[in-house]
Design a protein around this motif. Structure first.
Motif, PDB file in Angstrom:
ATOM      1  N   SER A 230       0.742  -1.145   0.141  1.00 47.03           N
ATOM      2  CA  SER A 230       0.006  -0.103   0.062  1.00 47.03           C
ATOM      3  C   SER A 230       0.955   1.269  -0.041  1.00 47.03           C
ATOM      4  N   TYR A 231       1.798   1.014   0.705  1.00 42.53           N
ATOM      5  CA  TYR A 231       2.738   2.206   0.811  1.00 42.53           C
ATOM      6  C   TYR A 231       3.539   2.534  -0.564  1.00 42.53           C
ATOM      7  N   PHE A 234       0.799   3.888  -2.842  1.00 40.65           N
ATOM      8  CA  PHE A 234       0.608   5.677  -2.521  1.00 40.65           C
ATOM      9  C   PHE A 234       1.785   6.352  -2.837  1.00 40.65           C
ATOM     10  N   ALA A 291      -6.891   2.736   5.121  1.00 43.23           N
ATOM     11  CA  ALA A 291      -7.614   2.855   3.694  1.00 43.23           C
ATOM     12  C   ALA A 291      -8.706   3.881   3.655  1.00 43.23           C
ATOM     13  N   LEU A 294      -7.269   7.065   2.254  1.00 43.52           N
ATOM     14  CA  LEU A 294      -6.673   6.711   0.915  1.00 43.52           C
ATOM     15  C   LEU A 294      -8.024   6.755   0.091  1.00 43.52           C
ATOM     16  N   PRO A 327      -0.919   8.628   5.105  1.00 38.99           N
ATOM     17  CA  PRO A 327      -0.242   7.330   4.839  1.00 38.99           C
ATOM     18  C   PRO A 327       1.210   7.199   5.511  1.00 38.99           C
ATOM     19  N   THR A 331       1.569   4.688   8.545  1.00 37.82           N
ATOM     20  CA  THR A 331       2.587   3.653   8.127  1.00 37.82           C
ATOM     21  C   THR A 331       3.769   3.360   9.498  1.00 37.82           C
ATOM     22  N   ALA A 389      -3.984   1.461  -3.392  1.00 36.22           N
ATOM     23  CA  ALA A 389      -3.076   1.651  -2.337  1.00 36.22           C
ATOM     24  C   ALA A 389      -4.204   1.431  -1.130  1.00 36.22           C
ATOM     25  N   ALA A 390      -5.483   1.974  -1.414  1.00 36.41           N
ATOM     26  CA  ALA A 390      -6.666   1.971  -0.412  1.00 36.41           C
ATOM     27  C   ALA A 390      -7.119   0.367  -0.189  1.00 36.41           C
ATOM     28  N   LEU A 392      -5.234  -2.225  -0.940  1.00 36.97           N
ATOM     29  CA  LEU A 392      -4.240  -2.933  -0.149  1.00 36.97           C
ATOM     30  C   LEU A 392      -4.049  -2.904   1.315  1.00 36.97           C
ATOM     31  N   ALA A 393      -4.458  -1.497   1.856  1.00 35.73           N
ATOM     32  CA  ALA A 393      -4.577  -1.059   3.252  1.00 35.73           C
ATOM     33  C   ALA A 393      -5.602  -1.724   3.561  1.00 35.73           C
ATOM     34  N   TYR A 396      -4.652  -5.294   4.271  1.00 36.27           N
ATOM     35  CA  TYR A 396      -3.849  -5.293   5.504  1.00 36.27           C
ATOM     36  C   TYR A 396      -4.708  -5.369   6.844  1.00 36.27           C
TER      37      TYR A 396
END
Length: 412
Positions: A230-231, A234, A291, A294, A327, A331, A389-390, A392-393, A396
């Motif tokens: 995600s990072y 982003f 998320a 994002l 983010p 993180t 990215a959102a 994937l967050a 997570y």
């Protein structure tokens, strides 16, 4: 281990340094792009390559730092002192660039030094803060990046307006001087604490063996892989937006003062984002919290597709409020919670390397989109990668819930 509250002299000076590390040394380039183009020449696609060069330096720095820390575990403060001073000086040096190649070399050096400074300043400052308040402390430090954006926007009438051809040079000199002052201030407030911690550094003997497990920890799908991915995306998405937003506004005939105010508005909104995001991640330390920011940022980016300047401005404010600083600070805080203390600097450095890799790809992809489809769609393309990215967050966050449920004690 840390005993200080989130708001203390160390986090305050760390925030001042982040004005330079993030706002001045890296993101000011997007604001100064129209002025630089008038003096040095080149298309926006070509000048976007210099943004890529900056992030190549950033990537190199993040990859070089972990072995450097492992080799000299007791020299973290010394390395940081030299790095922050040199960052301010290279920012001043870049103001005297007359050619594409020379500016590229300065941008590479600035990227390299800012990578070192990002990880070391965060690591040193967070070590001093109580664990329960590290999210808020991270927010206060990253808030400096928003202040840098705000200040950079105020330079707009002197850096974008065609009547001030050398304005971007003067602005970078002023920014570099501020960076040197901030480096001296941070060194002053951390010197005593650094001296106090020296005897306890003997605990780092097993660091070599632990460093072998850092990649396994970060890239494990059941642990931190989705957070790191995600990072990465982003970094890919946000840098396209910040590189080409101001050129897009200028191409629409927006006066330099108003373009600068829009840029400053992102930074001003980010001042609230730093504090709110830090408090939120302390209260809800989950990928779902990340998320949500994002997702709202993705919606904000889409504002440029409406051809309505008010919607574009509101979208930019949304990005500043919920997804510019959120983010990185979240993180940072999540890693601080889930990695061993002595491995934190190395883990943060590697995570930042993935972030930097995204920022390297971003200007290239964005530049191609700009050349083929124009500035509007080039800027809007950042929404694609912010959305990834959102997602994937969110994955997570789902993985966190599974681990929490698995670790619950079985009653009865």
């Amino acid at each position: 281990m840390g005993t200080k509250s989130a708001f203390n002299r160390i986090t305050l000076w760390a925030s001042f340094l982040f004005v330079v590390i993030l706002g001045f040394s890296r993101l000011s380039y997007g604001m100064f792009l129209p002025g630089i183009q008038r003096v040095i020449g080149g298309s926006y696609g070509q000048l976007g390559i210099l943004g890529t060069v900056n992030f190549i330096g950033y990537l190199v720095g993040t990859l070089c730092l972990p072995p450097l820390i492992s080799r000299f575990p007791d020299r973290k403060h010394l390395i940081n002192r030299m790095t922050c001073l040199l960052l301010g000086l290279t920012l001043i040096g870049s103001a005297f660039s007359d050619h594409f190649t020379g500016l590229g070399l300065w941008r590479f050096a600035i990227g390299l030094l800012s990578a070192f400074a990002t990880v070391l300043v965060l690591s040193i400052a967070m070590d001093a803060v109580r664990p329960a308040e590290r999210g808020a402390a991270s927010g206060l430090i990253w808030l400096g990046g928003s202040a840098g954006i705000l200040a950079t926007g105020l330079f707009a009438p002197f850096t974008i307006d065609p009547s001030h051809l050398q304005g971007w040079r003067h602005a970078w000199v002023i920014m570099g001087v501020f960076g040197v002052i901030a480096a001296v201030g941070f060194e002053f407030v951390t010197r005593k604490r650094g001296a106090e911690k020296m005897p306890s550094q003997t605990e780092s003997k097993p660091r070599d063996k632990e460093s072998e497990n850092v990649y396994r920890l970060l890239l494990n799908p059941k642990r931190l892989l989705f957070l790191i991915a995600s990072y990465f995306f982003f970094g890919w998405g946000y840098i396209i937006y910040f590189t080409y937003l101001i050129p897009y506004l200028v191409s629409k005939g927006i006066p330099s003062l108003y373009a600068g105010l829009i840029w400053s508005g992102i930074g001003f909104a980010g001042l609230f984002n730093g504090w709110i995001g830090g408090k939120a991640i302390d209260r809800w330390p989950s990928g779902y919290t990340l998320a949500s920011g994002l997702t709202l940022g993705t919606i904000g980016v889409c504002g440029v597709t409406t051809n309505n300047m008010l919607v574009t401005v509101l979208g930019a404010a949304t990005i500043g409020l919920v997804s510019f600083i959120t983010p990185p600070l979240m993180t940072t805080a999540l890693l601080r919670r889930h990695v061993p203390h002595h491995a934190y600097a190395s883990c943060l450095s590697i995570a930042t390397a993935f972030f930097a890799a995204g920022q390297i790809i971003g200007p290239i992809v964005g530049g191609v989109a700009v050349e083929r489809y124009g500035l509007q769609l080039g800027v809007a393309s950042s929404a694609i990668f912010m959305a990834i990215a959102a997602v994937l967050a969110g994955l997570y966050g789902q993985q966190q819930r599974k681990l929490e449920i698995r670790d619950l004690p079985i009653s009865g």
